[in-house]
Design an enzyme around this catalytic site. Structure first.
Site, short mmCIF file in Angstrom:
data_model
loop_
_atom_site.label_atom_id
_atom_site.label_comp_id
_atom_site.label_asym_id
_atom_site.label_seq_id
_atom_site.Cartn_x
_atom_site.Cartn_y
_atom_site.Cartn_z
N ILE A 117 1.01 -0.99 -0.15
CA ILE A 117 -0.39 0.35 -0.17
C ILE A 117 0.75 0.66 -0.36
O ILE A 117 1.56 1.08 0.68
CB ILE A 117 -0.83 0.09 0.88
CG1 ILE A 117 -1.26 -0.96 1.30
CG2 ILE A 117 -1.38 1.13 1.40
CD1 ILE A 117 -2.44 -1.06 2.72
N HIS A 136 -1.72 -2.62 -3.99
CA HIS A 136 -1.33 -4.23 -5.17
C HIS A 136 -1.39 -5.08 -3.77
O HIS A 136 -1.07 -5.31 -3.22
CB HIS A 136 0.38 -3.96 -5.26
CG HIS A 136 1.05 -5.67 -5.79
ND1 HIS A 136 2.05 -5.81 -5.79
CD2 HIS A 136 -0.19 -6.36 -7.14
CE1 HIS A 136 1.92 -6.69 -6.76
NE2 HIS A 136 1.25 -7.34 -6.75
N HIS A 154 -3.07 -7.97 -12.72
CA HIS A 154 -2.13 -8.33 -13.84
C HIS A 154 -1.41 -9.72 -14.06
O HIS A 154 -0.34 -10.18 -13.98
CB HIS A 154 -0.38 -7.51 -13.73
CG HIS A 154 -0.78 -7.26 -12.17
ND1 HIS A 154 -0.02 -6.28 -11.88
CD2 HIS A 154 -0.17 -8.47 -11.34
CE1 HIS A 154 0.52 -6.45 -10.03
NE2 HIS A 154 -0.06 -7.64 -10.14
N ASN A 155 -2.67 -10.71 -13.58
CA ASN A 155 -2.04 -12.31 -13.09
C ASN A 155 -3.51 -12.46 -13.48
O ASN A 155 -3.95 -13.27 -12.62
CB ASN A 155 -1.52 -13.12 -11.86
CG ASN A 155 -0.45 -13.53 -11.71
OD1 ASN A 155 0.21 -13.05 -12.81
ND2 ASN A 155 -0.06 -14.06 -11.28
N SER A 176 9.50 -0.40 -8.53
CA SER A 176 9.76 -0.72 -6.65
C SER A 176 9.74 0.08 -5.99
O SER A 176 9.56 1.05 -5.32
CB SER A 176 11.75 -0.98 -6.36
OG SER A 176 12.25 -0.11 -6.95
N HIS A 191 3.77 -5.47 -16.38
CA HIS A 191 3.30 -4.99 -14.71
C HIS A 191 3.54 -3.93 -13.96
O HIS A 191 3.35 -3.84 -12.82
CB HIS A 191 1.88 -6.24 -13.98
CG HIS A 191 3.66 -6.65 -13.31
ND1 HIS A 191 4.53 -7.48 -14.06
CD2 HIS A 191 3.40 -7.64 -12.71
CE1 HIS A 191 5.08 -8.06 -12.73
NE2 HIS A 191 4.86 -8.46 -12.55
N GLY A 192 5.22 -3.83 -14.14
CA GLY A 192 6.02 -3.07 -13.06
C GLY A 192 7.22 -2.88 -13.87
O GLY A 192 7.83 -3.95 -14.88
N ALA A 193 7.90 -3.09 -12.24
CA ALA A 193 9.67 -3.14 -12.89
C ALA A 193 10.23 -4.36 -12.94
O ALA A 193 11.25 -4.81 -13.87
CB ALA A 193 10.62 -2.25 -11.54
N GLY A 194 9.67 -5.34 -12.50
CA GLY A 194 10.15 -6.51 -12.50
C GLY A 194 11.26 -7.05 -12.03
O GLY A 194 11.99 -6.30 -12.02
#
Length: 402
Positions: free
Chosen positions: A169, A184, A275-276, A309, A331-334
């Site tokens: 959060i 998330h 995203h999943n 992140s 969906h993000g940095a990975g």
């Protein structure tokens, strides 16, 4: 960047291409993508987003189109995991100088990690809408009950809870210093139980053909198998649970803010995206299943959330609707480093330095979430400039990790 196309030259005839939106991909992740591309159920090609990395079951950051079939392991066990974000009418100067008390208050209101709510009536209205669906699932699949502790209560008391791992959060500021709330999370324990149950069923159903698969984790249900319809019903329920779970958490966080901040309203920008997950969609003139494993939908003008992140920027984006990516983006940095490797390499001091200016936990329990364990979010965004356009750039001032 131009799409990198990988052909699986040593695969069996019929293998489809893999189209990758980055040059930064580990060999193990590339092999996972090649394995997926060999499956006879895959349609057109496999797309890999700029945040692509090795995953369990299937590559994180992959978009997998399948014809009349679904791979439960590709969807995974955190079914419906995704993001929720809202912009408030508040601005940075209205936040208190010391944000620790606000962070701790949110942590009390929203259980984190393995925590759950003690009072099941608090989210009664949300759970009432979902109850008929889960009752059918438990009746049709009693094996689910064995995977949950106090199953009839677990999914209720976990409604409106964060979970662990990389779930979070955040309170963020955009380029105009407007205050956003972003979080998330996914479908919690009940989604995990559904995922594990159907992954095992798929392996059992394909027991006689498992040797023909490039990876046992790619066992799938195909048209004509009654488990396919059961799985789609179950996964759809879990995805709805995840969406409502995020809404309930957001409600709890916003109510908490009201106790600390001046009166505020929400703007029209309210985003809640998975995203999943798996959905039926139409691509290249055919109705197919699309599994986004660590990827979000980026249809033309659709708003999405791409978090960095803890300690890095995040982005609110608008999709460009690019067909080659199956209308998808990162969906993000990975991750670029495993959790165990991050714990071995970095110290608490490293975490404090990399999250300077962010009110968050800085203990050894979250070292595996240190920013340096993730890819550069700006590079990820550069690699997908053809897929999305940036609407807002966010920086967090509070980050609560599960």
């Amino acid at each position: 960047m131009p799409v990198k196309i990988v052909l699986n030259k040593n695969a069996q005839q019929g293998s489809v291409p893999v189209k990758i939106y980055t040059d930064e991909i580990e060999p193990q992740a590339l092999q996972q993508l090649k394995n997926i591309a060999q499956l006879p159920i895959v349609h057109s090609h496999v797309a890999a987003m700029p945040d692509v990395h090795l995953g369990k079951g299937a590559t994180v950051g992959s978009v997998i189109p399948t014809v009349d079939a679904v791979i439960p392991s590709a969807v995974g066990v955190d079914i419906g995991c995704g993001m929720n974000a809202v912009r408030t009418s508040l601005h940075a100067h209205q936040l208190p100088d010391n944000l620790k008390a606000l962070r701790e208050a949110i942590e009390v209101k929203v259980p984190i990690g393995q925590g759950r709510h003690k009072m099941i009536s608090a989210r009664e209205s949300a759970c009432k809408l979902l109850a008929p669906g889960v009752d059918r699932l438990f009746e049709k699949h009693p094996g689910l009950l064995k995977r949950l502790h106090q199953p009839q209560k677990t999914w209720v008391t976990q409604m409106g809870t964060l979970g662990g791992g990389n779930h979070f959060i955040e309170i963020c500021l955009d380029e105009n210093n407007a205050v956003w709330v972003m979080l998330h999370s996914g479908s919690r324990g009940v989604g995990n139980a559904i995922g594990q149950h159907f992954i095992q069923l798929a392996r059992k159903d394909m027991a006689g053909h498992i040797r023909n698969l490039p990876d046992k984790d790619l066992a799938y249900f195909s048209e004509g198998n009654h488990h396919l319809d059961d799985y789609i019903e179950a996964v759809s329920w879990a995805q709805e649970y995840a969406r409502v779970n995020r809404e309930e958490m957001m409600r709890l966080v916003l109510n908490c803010l009201k106790n600390f901040l001046p009166k505020f309203t929400l703007t029209s920008e309210v985003i809640n995206c998975h995203h999943n997950y798996v959905m039926r969609e139409r691509h290249f003139e055919q109705d197919i299943f699309i599994t986004r494993k660590g990827a979000i939908s980026a249809k033309k003008d659709q708003l999405g959330i791409i978090p960095g992140s803890m300690g890095a920027k995040s982005y609110i984006v608008r999709g460009r609707g690019i067909a080659e990516s199956f209308h998808s983006c990162a969906h993000g940095a990975g991750r670029k480093m495993s959790r165990s490797a991050a714990r071995q390499r970095f110290t608490r001091q490293d975490l404090e330095e990399q999250t300077r200016g962010v009110q968050c936990r800085k203990d050894k329990g979250v070292i595996d979430e240190i920013p340096a364990a993730y890819k550069d979010i700006d590079q990820v965004m550069d690699n997908q400039s053809d897929l999305v356009e940036v609407e807002h750039t966010l920086r967090q001032v509070i980050c609560i990790k599960g």
